[in-house]
Scaffold this motif. Structure first.
Motif, PDB file in Angstrom:
ATOM      1  N   THR A  32       0.780  -1.378  -0.088  1.00  0.00           N
ATOM      2  CA  THR A  32       0.085  -0.091   0.064  1.00  0.00           C
ATOM      3  C   THR A  32       0.886   1.229   0.073  1.00  0.00           C
ATOM      4  O   THR A  32       2.035   1.302   0.611  1.00  0.00           O
ATOM      5  N   LYS A  33       0.275   2.218  -0.461  1.00  0.00           N
ATOM      6  CA  LYS A  33       0.903   3.618  -0.603  1.00  0.00           C
ATOM      7  C   LYS A  33      -0.130   4.686   0.211  1.00  0.00           C
ATOM      8  O   LYS A  33      -1.358   4.602  -0.063  1.00  0.00           O
ATOM      9  N   THR A  50       4.361  11.186   1.689  1.00  0.00           N
ATOM     10  CA  THR A  50       4.138   9.502   0.985  1.00  0.00           C
ATOM     11  C   THR A  50       4.891   8.530   1.679  1.00  0.00           C
ATOM     12  O   THR A  50       6.129   8.722   1.851  1.00  0.00           O
ATOM     13  N   SER A  51       4.286   7.422   2.016  1.00  0.00           N
ATOM     14  CA  SER A  51       4.948   6.189   2.843  1.00  0.00           C
ATOM     15  C   SER A  51       4.312   4.932   1.950  1.00  0.00           C
ATOM     16  O   SER A  51       3.241   5.107   1.679  1.00  0.00           O
ATOM     17  N   TRP A  52       5.213   4.181   1.944  1.00  0.00           N
ATOM     18  CA  TRP A  52       4.839   2.524   1.404  1.00  0.00           C
ATOM     19  C   TRP A  52       5.163   1.706   2.578  1.00  0.00           C
ATOM     20  O   TRP A  52       5.899   1.898   3.304  1.00  0.00           O
ATOM     21  N   LYS A  67      10.333   2.898  -1.612  1.00  0.00           N
ATOM     22  CA  LYS A  67       9.342   3.181  -2.841  1.00  0.00           C
ATOM     23  C   LYS A  67       9.557   2.289  -3.789  1.00  0.00           C
ATOM     24  O   LYS A  67       9.032   1.610  -4.612  1.00  0.00           O
ATOM     25  N   ALA A  70       8.402  -1.285  -3.411  1.00  0.00           N
ATOM     26  CA  ALA A  70       6.996  -1.330  -3.529  1.00  0.00           C
ATOM     27  C   ALA A  70       6.530  -1.154  -5.429  1.00  0.00           C
ATOM     28  O   ALA A  70       5.760  -1.881  -5.556  1.00  0.00           O
ATOM     29  N   GLU A  71       7.317  -0.428  -5.996  1.00  0.00           N
ATOM     30  CA  GLU A  71       6.949  -0.253  -7.375  1.00  0.00           C
ATOM     31  C   GLU A  71       7.386  -1.623  -8.154  1.00  0.00           C
ATOM     32  O   GLU A  71       6.499  -1.635  -9.066  1.00  0.00           O
TER      33      GLU A  71
END
Length: 96
Positions: A32-33, A50-52, A67, A70-71
């Motif tokens: 999740t972001k 922004t946090s992941w 990040k 997550a991507e």
């Protein structure tokens, strides 16, 4: 009178099958972001932070992830992400 503040938005990026480092069970993990945006008159204008994170659906443990990790998890061929496998090093060593 000017009304301003912040609003939080949660975006689900992927669901992965990984072995949880906390409970040891192979389970689905949600990537999740979370974005906090500045609002003016209840209209979101720009992001403030922004946090992941990744969360185990079995035990509920949530850990922050970079990040880039997550991507990469969005694609089926993400390096280090395998069905019922281990997560990349960033996930394994990021928490208790």
């Amino acid at each position: 009178m000017i009304i301003f503040g912040t609003s939080g938005y949660l975006y689900r990026f992927a669901i992965l099958m990984l072995t949880c480092p906390h409970c040891g069970n192979p389970a689905a993990h949600m990537v999740t972001k979370y974005v906090t945006k500045f609002t003016l008159f209840f209209v979101p204008l720009f992001p403030l932070s922004t946090s992941w994170a990744i969360q185990c659906t079995f035990c509920g443990t949530q850990q922050a992830v970079p990040k880039e990790w997550a991507e990469q998890s969005q694609t089926a061929s993400a390096p280090g992400v395998e069905a019922y496998g281990q997560a990349p090093q960033a996930y394994q060593h990021s928490g208790a």
